[in-house]
Design a protein around this motif. Structure first.
Motif, PDB file in Angstrom:
ATOM      1  N   SER A  14       0.835  -1.209   0.000  1.00 31.02           N
ATOM      2  CA  SER A  14       0.000   0.000   0.000  1.00 31.02           C
ATOM      3  C   SER A  14       0.864   1.251   0.000  1.00 31.02           C
ATOM      4  O   SER A  14       0.580   2.217  -0.728  1.00 31.02           O
ATOM      5  CB  SER A  14      -0.922   0.015   1.225  1.00 31.02           C
ATOM      6  OG  SER A  14      -1.876  -1.008   1.143  1.00 31.02           O
ATOM      7  N   ILE A  16       3.863   1.612  -1.211  1.00 33.84           N
ATOM      8  CA  ILE A  16       4.452   1.760  -2.549  1.00 33.84           C
ATOM      9  C   ILE A  16       3.433   2.338  -3.525  1.00 33.84           C
ATOM     10  O   ILE A  16       3.741   3.248  -4.300  1.00 33.84           O
ATOM     11  CB  ILE A  16       5.016   0.408  -3.050  1.00 33.84           C
ATOM     12  CG1 ILE A  16       6.240   0.008  -2.216  1.00 33.84           C
ATOM     13  CG2 ILE A  16       5.366   0.476  -4.537  1.00 33.84           C
ATOM     14  CD1 ILE A  16       6.696  -1.423  -2.404  1.00 33.84           C
ATOM     15  N   VAL A  17       2.206   1.831  -3.483  1.00 26.86           N
ATOM     16  CA  VAL A  17       1.166   2.337  -4.386  1.00 26.86           C
ATOM     17  C   VAL A  17       0.889   3.816  -4.114  1.00 26.86           C
ATOM     18  O   VAL A  17       0.786   4.625  -5.040  1.00 26.86           O
ATOM     19  CB  VAL A  17      -0.126   1.501  -4.256  1.00 26.86           C
ATOM     20  CG1 VAL A  17      -1.290   2.179  -4.983  1.00 26.86           C
ATOM     21  CG2 VAL A  17       0.096   0.098  -4.787  1.00 26.86           C
ATOM     22  N   TYR A  18       0.789   4.190  -2.830  1.00 21.36           N
ATOM     23  CA  TYR A  18       0.521   5.590  -2.495  1.00 21.36           C
ATOM     24  C   TYR A  18       1.692   6.498  -2.874  1.00 21.36           C
ATOM     25  O   TYR A  18       1.480   7.654  -3.246  1.00 21.36           O
ATOM     26  CB  TYR A  18       0.156   5.748  -1.024  1.00 21.36           C
ATOM     27  CG  TYR A  18      -1.204   5.178  -0.697  1.00 21.36           C
ATOM     28  CD1 TYR A  18      -2.329   5.490  -1.455  1.00 21.36           C
ATOM     29  CD2 TYR A  18      -1.366   4.311   0.378  1.00 21.36           C
ATOM     30  CE1 TYR A  18      -3.568   4.958  -1.157  1.00 21.36           C
ATOM     31  CE2 TYR A  18      -2.610   3.783   0.689  1.00 21.36           C
ATOM     32  CZ  TYR A  18      -3.705   4.105  -0.089  1.00 21.36           C
ATOM     33  OH  TYR A  18      -4.933   3.586   0.209  1.00 21.36           O
ATOM     34  N   ILE A  19       2.895   6.000  -2.785  1.00 19.54           N
ATOM     35  CA  ILE A  19       4.048   6.780  -3.247  1.00 19.54           C
ATOM     36  C   ILE A  19       3.926   7.029  -4.747  1.00 19.54           C
ATOM     37  O   ILE A  19       4.123   8.159  -5.216  1.00 19.54           O
ATOM     38  CB  ILE A  19       5.386   6.074  -2.909  1.00 19.54           C
ATOM     39  CG1 ILE A  19       5.645   6.119  -1.403  1.00 19.54           C
ATOM     40  CG2 ILE A  19       6.550   6.700  -3.685  1.00 19.54           C
ATOM     41  CD1 ILE A  19       6.794   5.231  -0.939  1.00 19.54           C
ATOM     42  N   CYS A  20       3.590   6.005  -5.507  1.00 20.44           N
ATOM     43  CA  CYS A  20       3.419   6.173  -6.959  1.00 20.44           C
ATOM     44  C   CYS A  20       2.319   7.178  -7.276  1.00 20.44           C
ATOM     45  O   CYS A  20       2.500   8.073  -8.120  1.00 20.44           O
ATOM     46  CB  CYS A  20       3.103   4.828  -7.619  1.00 20.44           C
ATOM     47  SG  CYS A  20       4.471   3.652  -7.589  1.00 20.44           S
ATOM     48  N   ILE A  21       1.187   7.058  -6.613  1.00 25.04           N
ATOM     49  CA  ILE A  21       0.077   7.994  -6.836  1.00 25.04           C
ATOM     50  C   ILE A  21       0.506   9.418  -6.483  1.00 25.04           C
ATOM     51  O   ILE A  21       0.235  10.365  -7.232  1.00 25.04           O
ATOM     52  CB  ILE A  21      -1.164   7.578  -6.019  1.00 25.04           C
ATOM     53  CG1 ILE A  21      -1.733   6.260  -6.549  1.00 25.04           C
ATOM     54  CG2 ILE A  21      -2.229   8.674  -6.032  1.00 25.04           C
ATOM     55  CD1 ILE A  21      -2.773   5.616  -5.638  1.00 25.04           C
ATOM     56  N   VAL A  23       3.633  10.742  -6.296  1.00 23.35           N
ATOM     57  CA  VAL A  23       4.706  11.262  -7.159  1.00 23.35           C
ATOM     58  C   VAL A  23       4.214  11.486  -8.584  1.00 23.35           C
ATOM     59  O   VAL A  23       4.550  12.488  -9.209  1.00 23.35           O
ATOM     60  CB  VAL A  23       5.924  10.304  -7.137  1.00 23.35           C
ATOM     61  CG1 VAL A  23       6.942  10.675  -8.188  1.00 23.35           C
ATOM     62  CG2 VAL A  23       6.558  10.306  -5.746  1.00 23.35           C
ATOM     63  N   TRP A  24       3.416  10.579  -9.086  1.00 28.01           N
ATOM     64  CA  TRP A  24       2.994  10.672 -10.481  1.00 28.01           C
ATOM     65  C   TRP A  24       1.798  11.596 -10.698  1.00 28.01           C
ATOM     66  O   TRP A  24       1.663  12.196 -11.756  1.00 28.01           O
ATOM     67  CB  TRP A  24       2.639   9.292 -11.025  1.00 28.01           C
ATOM     68  CG  TRP A  24       3.801   8.334 -11.068  1.00 28.01           C
ATOM     69  CD1 TRP A  24       5.136   8.636 -10.990  1.00 28.01           C
ATOM     70  CD2 TRP A  24       3.728   6.927 -11.185  1.00 28.01           C
ATOM     71  NE1 TRP A  24       5.877   7.498 -11.052  1.00 28.01           N
ATOM     72  CE2 TRP A  24       5.043   6.417 -11.178  1.00 28.01           C
ATOM     73  CE3 TRP A  24       2.679   6.020 -11.286  1.00 28.01           C
ATOM     74  CZ2 TRP A  24       5.340   5.064 -11.280  1.00 28.01           C
ATOM     75  CZ3 TRP A  24       2.970   4.667 -11.387  1.00 28.01           C
ATOM     76  CH2 TRP A  24       4.280   4.201 -11.390  1.00 28.01           C
ATOM     77  N   TYR A  25       0.910  11.720  -9.707  1.00 29.20           N
ATOM     78  CA  TYR A  25      -0.328  12.456  -9.937  1.00 29.20           C
ATOM     79  C   TYR A  25      -0.587  13.598  -8.943  1.00 29.20           C
ATOM     80  O   TYR A  25      -0.833  14.728  -9.356  1.00 29.20           O
ATOM     81  CB  TYR A  25      -1.538  11.496  -9.899  1.00 29.20           C
ATOM     82  CG  TYR A  25      -1.506  10.493 -11.011  1.00 29.20           C
ATOM     83  CD1 TYR A  25      -1.898  10.833 -12.298  1.00 29.20           C
ATOM     84  CD2 TYR A  25      -1.059   9.198 -10.783  1.00 29.20           C
ATOM     85  CE1 TYR A  25      -1.856   9.916 -13.337  1.00 29.20           C
ATOM     86  CE2 TYR A  25      -1.009   8.268 -11.811  1.00 29.20           C
ATOM     87  CZ  TYR A  25      -1.406   8.629 -13.092  1.00 29.20           C
ATOM     88  OH  TYR A  25      -1.361   7.723 -14.110  1.00 29.20           O
TER      89      TYR A  25
END
Length: 159
Positions: A14, A16-21, A23-25
């Motif tokens: 979770s 990792i997913v929130y980091i991606c969200i 940083v990317w969005y």
């Protein structure tokens, strides 16, 4: 696999997913907005911290869960959530001292995450029936950590 390992896998994925969200969005969408409009959505995520009050409701968690640990987690999150709502309202309206209150919320809110995590792990809560609170821990707390980091980054950027 033990419940502790399963919980840590879920928490880590979770996070990792929130980091991606983030940083990317989210961060790219907020970094150029006016300070108050950038901070309010991140603060509002924290208002739902009243959820862990279910730790204090009969039948929601194992009777083995230590009451002092449950109270620390539940009331710490409730205080953080109310402070997040108060802060969001003040920030949205650009009330004098709002940025200072954001810093105060961030210190208290992140401190609560650290204290609650330490107490919960120390009490072995992942090895007990936690009901809905397991979802809070494995899916909501990682989001709280990431939004706290984004709040700090925005505060530093938007002096």
């Amino acid at each position: 696999m033990t419940p502790f390992i399963i919980g840590n896998i879920q928490f880590t994925l979770s996070l990792i997913v929130y980091i991606c969200i983030a940083v990317w969005y989210v961060y790219p969408a907020l970094k150029n907005k006016e300070w108050n409009k950038a901070l309010v959505p991140l603060l509002l995520v924290h208002v739902f911290r009243y959820g862990p009050l279910t730790l204090l409701m009969p039948g929601q968690v194992s009777t083995e869960a230590p009451l002092d640990v449950a109270q620390t987690i539940a009331y710490g999150d409730l205080i953080s959530g109310v402070l997040a709502l108060t802060t969001a309202i003040m920030v949205w309206n650009k009330v004098n001292g709002a940025k200072l209150l954001v810093w105060l919320f961030t210190i208290i809110g992140f401190g609560d995450v650290v204290v609650a995590s330490a107490k919960g792990i120390g009490a072995g809560l992942l090895d007990m029936d936690m009901g809905f609170n397991l979802y809070i821990l494995n899916f909501y707390v990682p989001m709280l950590i990431i939004t706290h980091i984004m709040i700090v980054l925005l505060l530093i950027k938007k002096k």
